[in-house]
Design an enzyme around this catalytic site. Structure first.
Site, PDB file in Angstrom:
ATOM      1  CG  HIS A  93      -0.375   0.046   2.545  1.00  0.00           C
ATOM      2  ND1 HIS A  93       0.018   1.212   3.162  1.00  0.00           N
ATOM      3  CD2 HIS A  93      -0.094  -0.944   3.432  1.00  0.00           C
ATOM      4  CE1 HIS A  93       0.512   0.943   4.364  1.00  0.00           C
ATOM      5  NE2 HIS A  93       0.453  -0.363   4.553  1.00  0.00           N
ATOM      6  CG  ASP A  95      -2.824   4.084   2.760  1.00  0.00           C
ATOM      7  OD1 ASP A  95      -2.502   2.967   2.292  1.00  0.00           O
ATOM      8  OD2 ASP A  95      -3.471   4.213   3.814  1.00  0.00           O
ATOM      9  CG  ASP A 126       3.111   0.367   7.612  1.00  0.00           C
ATOM     10  OD1 ASP A 126       2.599  -0.369   6.759  1.00  0.00           O
ATOM     11  OD2 ASP A 126       2.494   0.837   8.583  1.00  0.00           O
ATOM     12  CD  GLU A 159      -3.033  -1.364   5.974  1.00  0.00           C
ATOM     13  OE1 GLU A 159      -3.213  -2.251   6.828  1.00  0.00           O
ATOM     14  OE2 GLU A 159      -2.359  -0.341   6.210  1.00  0.00           O
ATOM     15  CD  GLU A 160      -0.889   2.434   7.629  1.00  0.00           C
ATOM     16  OE1 GLU A 160      -1.562   2.047   8.612  1.00  0.00           O
ATOM     17  OE2 GLU A 160       0.282   2.075   7.438  1.00  0.00           O
ATOM     18  CG  HIS A 426       1.407   2.715  12.537  1.00  0.00           C
ATOM     19  ND1 HIS A 426       0.144   2.217  12.819  1.00  0.00           N
ATOM     20  CD2 HIS A 426       1.687   2.305  11.283  1.00  0.00           C
ATOM     21  CE1 HIS A 426      -0.294   1.541  11.777  1.00  0.00           C
ATOM     22  NE2 HIS A 426       0.631   1.576  10.827  1.00  0.00           N
TER      23      HIS A 426
END
Length: 457
Positions: A93, A95, A126, A159-160, A426
């Site tokens: 992903h 995003d 990520d 996705e996030e 994150h």
């Protein structure tokens, strides 16, 4: 695997690493947070176009920007393989999570920066790095005889956010992502240098809880002491979600499962999580139990007056965003209902509570006995000399996994990636290990070779 097979691929992957770094820098430069309230939609659209151009440059056919129901775009492409070869779907992903406190970053979050042997930037691990891993593996194969399987690539745009756009699109177009095996490039090794596949994922539900007690704010001197404070009510409600030891306690939700398999030593966890000295961990059971097999509630945010500029007022309303991670074996929809009922039941003083579901994803458990796992084990053994493939769980959620498992019940699903503990995904100062990018790109190339060979018999 034979050295004659491994060595040329390893040399090619190593030679491709400077290109991988340059492309990752280009991709990280897009602040592609899929929330228009925080960043312009155009940033995500620019990232999506970059991905589409990259796939076209590699000879992918049918490259398309898919407008998904949540208002974002996923990028799709297909690379035909030899006649009769299996088809592998590669997922990543583009995003990313918001950068949080940019002042806490040691380098700009959207500028890939090398420091202490790692590459720092939001999305580096990520999961923009996951896309670069896929591209590097495919390029290495093309330089050494060709890609031995048909390849579909899908790169998600939300996705996030957990808004389910790609899941809904896949359900409406079930033929699009059909494949014999799926490689999800969005997890990570248990630690740097230890090759790991992820066998389970916790699901997730996300709710917004609003608490109201008054028609409007009141002067705390004139009314405080008798007027019901909505913020205080919200704090009591949120506190009810944890037991004294910090365990998650949602009424009716089981929280006593155990993890059988790779264990996470407590001291290693404390180091990875950077827990402050003298501060204890929460919950009971082993660390693996707590983060892979049991539910976990987190208050993600609270809407209330900030300290700076606060007035002496009794608050009429307050709200919070609450996440609940759901372990395999628990239905996320059922957990959402239990969470909402718990929040409503724990309201003090008759405070009015409204719970709104924002996002949801089911937990996932892979079949680790499948042929693809045998091929991945051989690939990891070759790419990480002296190490054997480990099987671990992950506390995070990838809702698409269950959608794919339901749509294609015969497909094998493997989860690998770059998000090992040092990556700090994150959080501020997210980074990726270039050594892991190199080894996992080699792993994926070797896996595709081995998987194709095994399929030919």
């Amino acid at each position: 695997m034979e050295p004659a097979t491994v060595a040329p691929l390893a040399e090619t992957v190593a030679s491709l690493l400077p290109r991988a770094r340059a492309e990752l820098a280009e991709l990280v430069a897009f602040p592609s947070v899929a929330d228009p309230a925080q960043f312009p939609r155009s940033d995500c659209e620019a990232a999506a176009n970059w991905v589409a151009d990259a796939l076209r440059a590699e000879g992918f056919q049918d490259v398309a920007l898919l407008d998904t129901p949540d208002g974002t775009q996923s990028v799709y492409g297909y690379l035909p393989g030899p006649a009769g070869a299996p088809t592998v779907l590669l997922y990543a992903h583009y995003d990313v999570q918001p950068p949080l406190d940019e002042s806490a970053w040691l380098s700009p979050p959207f500028e890939l920066t090398e420091r202490d042997g790692r590459w720092y930037g939001r999305g580096a691990a990520d999961c923009k790095g996951g896309l670069i891993m896929h591209l590097t593996a495919l390029r290495a194969l093309k330089a050494n005889g060709g890609v031995p399987v048909g390849v579909k690539v899908i790169v998600e745009g939300s996705e996030e956010q957990g808004t389910g756009g790609l899941e809904q699109y896949a359900e409406a177009h079930p033929e699009l992502l059909a494949a014999d095996t799926v490689v999800i490039g969005d997890t990570g090794n248990f630690r740097v240098g230890l090759p790991t596949v992820t066998a389970t994922l916790r699901g997730m539900t996300l709710v917004r809880v609003q608490v109201d007690t008054l028609e409007g704010n009141l002067h705390s001197g004139q009314f405080g002491g008798a007027a019901p404070d909505a913020l205080a009510a919200l704090i009591r409600i949120l506190d009810s979600l944890r037991a004294e030891d910090g365990s998650t306690t949602v009424e009716g939700l089981a929280s006593d499962a155990s993890w059988e398999g790779l264990q996470y030593p407590e001291e290693e966890f404390r180091k990875d999580a950077k827990v402050l000295g003298g501060v204890g961990l929460i919950g009971s059971g082993t660390v693996s139990d707590r983060i892979w097999s049991r539910p976990a509630v987190t208050v993600l945010g609270i809407d209330c007056p900030p300290v700076v500029g606060a007035t002496p007022s009794v608050q009429a309303g307050a709200r919070a965003l609450v996440s609940l991670r759901v372990p395999p074996g628990t239905d996320a929809a059922g957990a959402t209902k239990l969470l909402a009922a718990h929040l409503e039941a724990k309201a003090p003083w008759g405070a009015r509570v409204a719970v709104e579901q924002i996002g949801q994803g089911q937990p996932f458990r892979a079949d680790t006995t499948s042929p693809a796992y045998t091929a991945m084990s051989a690939a990891m053994r070759a790419a990480y000399p002296g190490e054997e493939m480990q099987t671990a769980g992950q506390g995070g959620s990838i809702p698409l996994c269950n959608t794919l498992a339901a749509l294609y019940p015969d497909a094998e699903i493997l989860l690998i990636g770059l998000s090992e503990p040092e990556a700090r995904i994150h959080a501020v100062n997210e980074s990726v290990s270039p050594q892991e990018l190199e080894r996992l790109s080699l792993t994926e190339a070797l896996f595709l070779l081995k998987y194709a060979a095994d399929a030919r018999g």
